[in-house]
Design a protein around this motif. Structure first.
Motif, PDB file in Angstrom:
ATOM      1  N   THR A  79      51.521  27.235  42.813  1.00 43.40           N
ATOM      2  CA  THR A  79      50.852  28.130  43.834  1.00 43.40           C
ATOM      3  C   THR A  79      49.714  29.109  43.400  1.00 43.40           C
ATOM      4  O   THR A  79      50.495  29.851  42.499  1.00 43.40           O
ATOM      5  N   LEU A  80      48.737  28.901  44.147  1.00 43.81           N
ATOM      6  CA  LEU A  80      47.688  29.761  43.593  1.00 43.81           C
ATOM      7  C   LEU A  80      47.463  30.618  44.683  1.00 43.81           C
ATOM      8  O   LEU A  80      47.410  30.470  45.928  1.00 43.81           O
ATOM      9  N   THR A  81      47.221  32.104  44.409  1.00 43.05           N
ATOM     10  CA  THR A  81      46.857  33.196  45.374  1.00 43.05           C
ATOM     11  C   THR A  81      45.748  33.673  44.867  1.00 43.05           C
ATOM     12  O   THR A  81      45.338  33.725  43.719  1.00 43.05           O
ATOM     13  N   ALA A  82      44.880  34.215  45.592  1.00 42.95           N
ATOM     14  CA  ALA A  82      43.510  34.853  45.519  1.00 42.95           C
ATOM     15  C   ALA A  82      43.366  35.931  46.285  1.00 42.95           C
ATOM     16  O   ALA A  82      43.642  36.079  47.349  1.00 42.95           O
ATOM     17  N   GLY A  83      42.485  37.098  45.644  1.00 43.67           N
ATOM     18  CA  GLY A  83      42.393  38.297  46.449  1.00 43.67           C
ATOM     19  C   GLY A  83      40.897  38.686  46.061  1.00 43.67           C
ATOM     20  O   GLY A  83      40.402  38.543  44.984  1.00 43.67           O
ATOM     21  N   SER A  84      40.029  39.236  47.242  1.00 42.30           N
ATOM     22  CA  SER A  84      38.885  39.605  46.978  1.00 42.30           C
ATOM     23  C   SER A  84      39.063  41.102  46.901  1.00 42.30           C
ATOM     24  O   SER A  84      38.927  41.794  48.008  1.00 42.30           O
ATOM     25  N   THR A  85      39.037  41.704  45.763  1.00 41.80           N
ATOM     26  CA  THR A  85      39.390  42.986  45.739  1.00 41.80           C
ATOM     27  C   THR A  85      38.197  43.812  44.699  1.00 41.80           C
ATOM     28  O   THR A  85      38.430  45.002  44.583  1.00 41.80           O
ATOM     29  N   GLY A  86      37.320  42.965  44.445  1.00 48.91           N
ATOM     30  CA  GLY A  86      36.381  43.497  43.448  1.00 48.91           C
ATOM     31  C   GLY A  86      36.474  43.187  41.914  1.00 48.91           C
ATOM     32  O   GLY A  86      37.725  43.286  41.405  1.00 48.91           O
TER      33      GLY A  86
END
Length: 374
Positions: A79-86
């Protein structure tokens, strides 16, 4: 790298940045297992692994919009998770080991590498950055701009759109006597790293006084606006007339859909070029000698058609993972991501305007991936 003082400082203060993890523009996750750490789990006899990625808002559309769904058919146990946090946050979380992949438009400085042995900077694709503006009546034109002029805008030396230096680059264009609103990132940002590196190479005063990094001490400009993530910059550009800002190429379509214009930039050969596929590819064809650790600037590549702001999109990864299952899953995903028959296929990269890794770069990245162990 000696001038990348702010990145060094930011990464050295990893603990501080980790404390604000999740305060970025869209700390979204995907998939049912949201273990953020070293998530090898046993379920029904099969090894389930969660790989957490966070960081670059420029890279986020590729992960969240393309790779996560595609990889489900490659390895259903992951399971891949992604976050746009800089990028600054991605770097700090990767250094702290709270995510497996720190997504970054910037590579780690020599000082950070010395402080954190075993960190890997693995290029996954080639990206670019465009300069965008909101000038009513001119947003469908591609104004000609240079790094030297843009630097003077962000220094506060050029305050109005009809300044003689901008007019000289755009003969025949009726520029308004309106104050320029410079929009910049307020978070630790790989886009800031790329933009300020471009300014450092094209504007002597900027290079001597401000330098470059994921954060910098911005010159005081009365009209300036700070925004989080590429999404925040695009929103501010759309809302603020007579503004200018720097935006990652994966956000180009969303920005233009909001009516924001983008510039043709003066390249090293003196030509004004747009951030289209042809000109990004031309710059990528003139890469410098890339060292084994792949930490290298791609700003201002030579060539008459080369677009001047391109970069490697990096996975910042610890070579030592907490367990063997996580290390194995991470290596398999990264190998897929950089493969021309995997994640580097045009069907994944074209929607976000990325370019694949050159054929001579993929082996270097594979060699780095091979160092990951559990």
């Amino acid at each position: 790298m000696a001038k990348m003082t702010k990145l060094t400082t930011a990464a050295s203060a990893a603990a501080i940045l980790v404390a604000v993890a999740g305060c970025g523009t869209a700390n979204n996750t995907s998939g049912g297992n949201t273990s953020s750490g070293n998530g090898a789990q046993s379920s029904g006899g099969s090894q389930k692994v969660t790989l957490a990625e966070t960081g670059s808002s420029l890279l986020y559309p590729l992960f969240n919009g393309q790779w996560i769904d595609a990889y489900k058919s490659v390895d259903s146990n992951v399971t891949l998770t992604a976050g746009s946090t800089g990028s600054g946050n991605g770097i700090s979380q990767s250094l702290a080991g709270t995510v497996q992949i720190g997504a970054s438009d910037a590579y780690l400085s020599k000082a950070v590498m010395q402080q954190h042995s075993g960190m890997l900077n693995i290029p996954m694709a080639i990206s670019a950055q465009q300069i965008m503006y909101n000038i009513p009546g001119l947003n469908k034109k591609h104004l000609h701009l240079s790094g030297n002029v843009i630097g003077q805008v962000y220094e506060g030396k050029i305050k109005y759109w009809d300044n003689s230096a901008i007019k000289a680059l755009n003969p025949g264009v009726s520029l308004p006597h309106k104050q320029i609103v410079p929009v910049r990132r307020s978070d630790g940002s790989g886009d800031t790293f790329l933009f300020t590196q471009f300014l450092s190479k094209t504007n002597t005063a900027w290079g001597n006084q401000v330098h470059y990094g994921t954060t910098v001490s911005w010159p005081k400009v009365s009209a300036e606006v700070g925004a989080k993530g590429n999404e925040g910059v695009v929103t501010d550009l759309a809302n603020d007339k007579y503004s200018i800002g720097y935006v990652g190429i994966s956000w180009l379509d969303k920005a233009t859909q909001k009516g924001v214009g983008y510039a043709a930039l003066k390249n090293k050969s003196g030509n004004f070029v747009l951030p289209n596929s042809t000109n990004i590819k031309a710059a990528a064809a003139n890469l410098p000698s890339v060292p084994a650790d792949e930490r290298v600037s791609l700003i201002e590549m030579p060539g008459k058609n080369s677009y001047p702001i391109i970069n490697f999109e990096y996975a910042i990864v610890k070579s030592q993972q907490k367990d063997a299952a996580t290390a194995k899953a991470l290596k398999k995903f990264l190998d897929w991501a950089i493969s021309p028959t995997g994640g580097n296929q045009a069907k994944y990269l074209n929607p976000v305007h990325f370019r694949p890794l050159p054929s001579n770069i993929e082996p270097k990245s594979k060699a780095q991936i091979a160092k990951i162990k559990g």
